[in-house]
Enzyme design. Sequence first.
Site, short mmCIF file in Angstrom:
data_model
loop_
_atom_site.label_atom_id
_atom_site.label_comp_id
_atom_site.label_asym_id
_atom_site.label_seq_id
_atom_site.Cartn_x
_atom_site.Cartn_y
_atom_site.Cartn_z
N ARG A 184 41.42 48.24 -48.84
CA ARG A 184 41.98 48.19 -47.48
C ARG A 184 43.48 47.97 -47.51
NH1 ARG A 184 43.15 43.83 -44.16
NH2 ARG A 184 43.20 44.27 -41.92
N TYR B 7 42.11 32.16 -35.25
CA TYR B 7 43.42 32.39 -35.88
C TYR B 7 44.16 33.52 -35.18
CZ TYR B 7 46.72 34.12 -39.39
OH TYR B 7 47.85 34.58 -40.03
N GLY C 255 51.83 30.39 -49.15
CA GLY C 255 51.87 31.60 -49.94
C GLY C 255 53.04 32.50 -49.61
#
Length: 270
Positions: free
Chosen positions: A176, A138, A13
């Site tokens: 957010r 992660y 992405g």
Amino acid sequence: MTARILITGAAGGLGTLMRPRLAEGGRVLRLLDIADIPAAADDESVEVVRASVTDMAAMEEAMSGVDAVIHLGGHSLEVPWEQILDVNVNGTHTVLEAARRQGVTRVVLASSNHAVGYVPKADGEAGDDLFPRPDTYYGVSKVAMEALGSLYADRYGMDVIAIRIGSCFEKPRDARMLSTWLSPDDAARLFEACLAAPSPGFRVVWGVSDNTRRWFSLDGAFALGYESKDDAEVFASEVGTPDPTSPAEQRVGGVWCGPDFDTAVKEAGQ
């Protein structure tokens, strides 16, 4: 001299967003991924390499003739530990070690806000030097990424900049992100600043746009020469008003600090 920039994870992405924005006259982009990367056959400014960041021989070959590396490769969501360890941690080591062996002295690492995800949302601005408090496997991999970058800068004299990226999409996807958004254009400007800054050594900087509601300091990024031109506030009417009682608003990592991202629990239930 033509600058050749190796971009790992170029089919992902962020890589897809950055490829056209980092292309400029006289520069060659060497695009590396395990996935297909469409490229014009007659475009001499693009070189495509199909390889894994965990393959040392392939990475050494990919580093040949490279002036700098932008390391975006790796899992971008929470996955089981073995996958995180192999691709995100070992992969980052492979990238840095291959760069060292081939004499590449400038590496920009895509770290993440999830390296400090459990930090409570700051009343003011979270600094560039927040101590790691990862929210996921992660996030742990991004802490390891920063640590490896620090090691290679100190031991081998490489210039390594780790960018703790907030949320890089074409536009904010939720309330957010009015605080955490990094516009693709600003991301490209930040990468350019990281590539151009003279002798930065090792640094960790926040990667966000200069949002009206941003939580994070941009002092470190500004010191590198970054200039933000975008503000998520223009999208405020599209994403609604943040709910201060929502878990997404309590900590830097947002919903990643919640139970839906507890991979250990998911694995135990399999």
